[in-house]
Design a protein around this motif. Structure first.
Motif, PDB file in Angstrom:
ATOM      1  N   ASP A  28       0.868  -1.037   0.053  1.00  0.00           N
ATOM      2  CA  ASP A  28      -0.024  -0.014  -0.032  1.00  0.00           C
ATOM      3  C   ASP A  28       0.758   1.266   0.057  1.00  0.00           C
ATOM      4  O   ASP A  28       0.648   2.139  -0.544  1.00  0.00           O
ATOM      5  CB  ASP A  28      -0.652  -0.005   1.202  1.00  0.00           C
ATOM      6  N   ALA A  29       1.922   1.177   0.780  1.00  0.00           N
ATOM      7  CA  ALA A  29       2.739   2.446   0.761  1.00  0.00           C
ATOM      8  C   ALA A  29       3.348   2.627  -0.557  1.00  0.00           C
ATOM      9  O   ALA A  29       3.631   3.826  -0.964  1.00  0.00           O
ATOM     10  CB  ALA A  29       4.133   2.280   1.909  1.00  0.00           C
ATOM     11  N   VAL A  30       4.153   1.306  -1.033  1.00  0.00           N
ATOM     12  CA  VAL A  30       4.692   1.862  -2.336  1.00  0.00           C
ATOM     13  C   VAL A  30       3.775   2.088  -3.511  1.00  0.00           C
ATOM     14  O   VAL A  30       4.140   2.941  -4.143  1.00  0.00           O
ATOM     15  CB  VAL A  30       5.573   0.423  -2.687  1.00  0.00           C
ATOM     16  N   SER A  31       2.656   1.443  -3.531  1.00  0.00           N
ATOM     17  CA  SER A  31       1.731   1.779  -4.649  1.00  0.00           C
ATOM     18  C   SER A  31       0.994   2.986  -4.743  1.00  0.00           C
ATOM     19  O   SER A  31       1.165   3.673  -5.552  1.00  0.00           O
ATOM     20  CB  SER A  31       0.740   0.856  -4.607  1.00  0.00           C
ATOM     21  N   SER A  32       0.756   3.468  -3.112  1.00  0.00           N
ATOM     22  CA  SER A  32       0.185   4.832  -3.378  1.00  0.00           C
ATOM     23  C   SER A  32       1.215   5.856  -3.580  1.00  0.00           C
ATOM     24  O   SER A  32       0.890   6.725  -4.294  1.00  0.00           O
ATOM     25  CB  SER A  32      -0.262   4.922  -1.781  1.00  0.00           C
ATOM     26  N   ALA A  33       2.613   5.889  -3.111  1.00  0.00           N
ATOM     27  CA  ALA A  33       3.667   6.613  -3.561  1.00  0.00           C
ATOM     28  C   ALA A  33       3.777   6.706  -5.052  1.00  0.00           C
ATOM     29  O   ALA A  33       3.886   7.910  -5.509  1.00  0.00           O
ATOM     30  CB  ALA A  33       4.848   6.450  -2.804  1.00  0.00           C
ATOM     31  N   ASP A  86       0.259   7.033   3.625  1.00  0.00           N
ATOM     32  CA  ASP A  86       0.335   5.893   4.282  1.00  0.00           C
ATOM     33  C   ASP A  86       1.155   5.988   5.615  1.00  0.00           C
ATOM     34  O   ASP A  86       1.933   4.757   5.806  1.00  0.00           O
ATOM     35  CB  ASP A  86       0.754   4.757   3.357  1.00  0.00           C
ATOM     36  N   CYS A  87       1.479   6.945   6.315  1.00  0.00           N
ATOM     37  CA  CYS A  87       2.490   7.030   7.077  1.00  0.00           C
ATOM     38  C   CYS A  87       1.709   7.724   8.423  1.00  0.00           C
ATOM     39  O   CYS A  87       1.322   8.939   8.548  1.00  0.00           O
ATOM     40  CB  CYS A  87       3.507   8.162   6.881  1.00  0.00           C
ATOM     41  N   GLY A  88       1.955   6.940   9.760  1.00  0.00           N
ATOM     42  CA  GLY A  88       1.237   7.407  10.747  1.00  0.00           C
ATOM     43  C   GLY A  88       1.686   8.669  11.576  1.00  0.00           C
ATOM     44  O   GLY A  88       0.738   9.167  12.287  1.00  0.00           O
ATOM     45  N   ILE A 107       1.714  17.667   2.714  1.00  0.00           N
ATOM     46  CA  ILE A 107       0.427  17.120   2.710  1.00  0.00           C
ATOM     47  C   ILE A 107       0.532  15.694   3.153  1.00  0.00           C
ATOM     48  O   ILE A 107       1.247  14.883   2.678  1.00  0.00           O
ATOM     49  CB  ILE A 107      -0.114  17.189   1.260  1.00  0.00           C
ATOM     50  N   ASN A 108      -0.567  15.465   4.226  1.00  0.00           N
ATOM     51  CA  ASN A 108      -0.613  14.179   4.526  1.00  0.00           C
ATOM     52  C   ASN A 108      -1.839  13.277   4.597  1.00  0.00           C
ATOM     53  O   ASN A 108      -2.842  13.849   4.824  1.00  0.00           O
ATOM     54  CB  ASN A 108      -0.393  14.435   6.302  1.00  0.00           C
ATOM     55  N   ILE A 109      -1.647  12.109   3.791  1.00  0.00           N
ATOM     56  CA  ILE A 109      -2.956  11.585   3.032  1.00  0.00           C
ATOM     57  C   ILE A 109      -2.491  10.239   3.861  1.00  0.00           C
ATOM     58  O   ILE A 109      -1.624   9.374   3.550  1.00  0.00           O
ATOM     59  CB  ILE A 109      -2.756  11.425   1.702  1.00  0.00           C
ATOM     60  N   ASP A 110      -3.751   9.479   4.580  1.00  0.00           N
ATOM     61  CA  ASP A 110      -3.327   8.291   5.365  1.00  0.00           C
ATOM     62  C   ASP A 110      -4.646   7.877   5.883  1.00  0.00           C
ATOM     63  O   ASP A 110      -5.516   8.391   6.088  1.00  0.00           O
ATOM     64  CB  ASP A 110      -2.296   8.551   6.454  1.00  0.00           C
ATOM     65  N   HIS A 111      -4.718   6.608   6.210  1.00  0.00           N
ATOM     66  CA  HIS A 111      -5.829   5.835   6.815  1.00  0.00           C
ATOM     67  C   HIS A 111      -5.563   5.181   8.196  1.00  0.00           C
ATOM     68  O   HIS A 111      -6.222   4.339   8.721  1.00  0.00           O
ATOM     69  CB  HIS A 111      -6.347   4.825   5.922  1.00  0.00           C
ATOM     70  N   HIS A 112      -4.261   5.502   8.979  1.00  0.00           N
ATOM     71  CA  HIS A 112      -4.102   4.815  10.014  1.00  0.00           C
ATOM     72  C   HIS A 112      -4.752   5.714  11.105  1.00  0.00           C
ATOM     73  O   HIS A 112      -4.782   6.825  11.426  1.00  0.00           O
ATOM     74  CB  HIS A 112      -2.564   5.109  10.436  1.00  0.00           C
ATOM     75  N   VAL A 113      -5.369   4.833  11.955  1.00  0.00           N
ATOM     76  CA  VAL A 113      -6.227   5.490  13.112  1.00  0.00           C
ATOM     77  C   VAL A 113      -5.319   6.225  14.198  1.00  0.00           C
ATOM     78  O   VAL A 113      -5.863   7.356  14.744  1.00  0.00           O
ATOM     79  CB  VAL A 113      -6.987   4.556  14.096  1.00  0.00           C
ATOM     80  N   THR A 114      -3.872   5.934  14.244  1.00  0.00           N
ATOM     81  CA  THR A 114      -3.188   6.823  15.214  1.00  0.00           C
ATOM     82  C   THR A 114      -2.390   7.915  14.650  1.00  0.00           C
ATOM     83  O   THR A 114      -1.786   8.667  15.080  1.00  0.00           O
ATOM     84  CB  THR A 114      -2.071   5.894  15.633  1.00  0.00           C
ATOM     85  N   THR A 131      -4.432   3.315   1.699  1.00  0.00           N
ATOM     86  CA  THR A 131      -4.331   4.606   1.093  1.00  0.00           C
ATOM     87  C   THR A 131      -4.272   4.686  -0.191  1.00  0.00           C
ATOM     88  O   THR A 131      -4.929   5.568  -0.728  1.00  0.00           O
ATOM     89  CB  THR A 131      -2.702   4.892   1.630  1.00  0.00           C
ATOM     90  N   CYS A 132      -4.052   3.605  -0.895  1.00  0.00           N
ATOM     91  CA  CYS A 132      -4.506   3.420  -2.249  1.00  0.00           C
ATOM     92  C   CYS A 132      -6.111   3.788  -2.511  1.00  0.00           C
ATOM     93  O   CYS A 132      -6.387   4.244  -3.721  1.00  0.00           O
ATOM     94  CB  CYS A 132      -4.073   2.034  -2.746  1.00  0.00           C
ATOM     95  N   GLU A 133      -6.899   3.185  -1.882  1.00  0.00           N
ATOM     96  CA  GLU A 133      -8.341   3.693  -1.986  1.00  0.00           C
ATOM     97  C   GLU A 133      -8.460   5.128  -1.863  1.00  0.00           C
ATOM     98  O   GLU A 133      -9.047   5.614  -2.774  1.00  0.00           O
ATOM     99  CB  GLU A 133      -8.990   2.964  -1.022  1.00  0.00           C
TER     100      GLU A 133
END
Length: 320
Positions: A28-33, A86-88, A107-114, A131-133
């Protein structure tokens, strides 16, 4: 929470971007970047994609991985703005932090609850599968056409972060996104085989030995695997040991928490955590200044391997 409109407005204002994600990157990290980089390049922007680590060998089949650079191999990364995916938290950017120029928008784009919303623009959606979604939704907001390369990247991130659409974060929207991506006629079975199935013969015996030597504790509810630096180095670089362990152990009846400790140096241990049922590994990881999702999280413990194992297992025992 800032909207995708704020992100697109910032992208429109700046010409040069540094794109990064968390160290020890997953699909997810590699693909979203890489998807973000392809989007920016299509707009005529200058893009540098940096990570503390190189692109994992098992992900090199994905499109555009040549763009993914290891920070130690780069002398400078000129930019007007930074996009972190994808970075908390900032700490998980690792060595990339030294390239980030003070005062530049982040710009911070992420899906981690923390995620603590550490950017100047933040889009944090814990209910997103991946993050890809979120990048798919950003592209929709931008009315930007998809391509086969973008579709493959986004599908890889969604597929892996949902455990092939098996985990609780799999939503109706997630399936709708996958349907639209698959219209580009890449092979889902090919993607699955490259992301999950392969286990080199040379690694098979070491893998089974590792399972045999691991600790099963707390009335067989916790499975703990410890990997010395030497042991980890024996496995093929193309073999994603961590994910293979998690995939296998999640299928074992009765196990609620899986812990993998990997020795990075004599007193630096990376801890990866997965859970089933109601155990919250994100809260556990935060106890050690880490973070993540309720059922998938991580942290670092700055102790020798044996002591780190005792520390994390004791913390789990107290929470069970």
């Amino acid at each position: 929470m800032n909207s995708y409109k704020n992100v697109l407005s910032a992208i429109g204002r700046y010409k040069k971007f540094l794109v990064t994600t968390h160290h020890n990157p997953d699909a997810d990290a590699v693909s979203s970047a890489l998807a973000m980089a392809l989007f920016l390049k299509s707009l005529g922007k200058h893009v540098v994609v940096l990570n503390e680590d190189a692109c994992p060998q098992w992900l090199e089949f994905l499109p555009a991985t040549s763009l993914f650079k290891k920070a130690s191999d780069v002398k400078k990364a000129d930019h007007d703005a930074v996009i972190v995916l994808d970075c908390g938290d900032r700490g998980r950017m690792g060595g990339v932090k030294k390239f980030i120029q003070e005062g530049k928008p982040l710009i911070n784009i992420d899906h981690h609850v923390t995620n603590g919303s550490f950017g100047s623009i933040n889009v944090v959606q814990p209910k997103a599968s991946s993050t890809c979604e979120m990048i798919f939704d950003l592209l929709k907001e931008a009315k930007h056409p998809l391509s086969k390369n973008l579709a493959m990247l986004l599908y890889a991130g969604i597929m892996t972060d949902t455990g092939s659409f098996r985990f609780e974060n799999t939503s109706a929207h997630c399936h709708a996104v996958a349907e639209e991506l698959m219209a580009f006629k890449f092979s889902a079975s090919f993607m699955y085989d490259r992301l999950y199935v392969g286990m080199p013969v040379v690694d098979m015996k070491m893998f089974t030995d590792l399972i045999h030597k691991a600790k099963l504790i707390d009335h067989n509810r916790v499975f703990c695997v410890s990997l010395s630096k030497k042991a980890a180095a024996r496995f093929s670089k193309s073999f994603d040991l961590k994910e293979k362990l998690f995939t296998f152990l999640r299928s074992v009846e009765g196990i609620e928490v899986v812990v993998i400790l990997t020795e990075l140096s004599a007193k630096e241990i990376r801890v990866n955590l997965r859970s089933q049922n109601s155990f919250d590994v994100a809260a556990l990881a935060q106890q050690f200044d880490g973070g993540g999702h309720k059922k998938a999280a991580g942290c670092k413990i700055y102790e020798p391997l044996a002591k780190a194992q005792k520390s994390i297992c004791s913390a789990i025992h107290q929470r069970l």
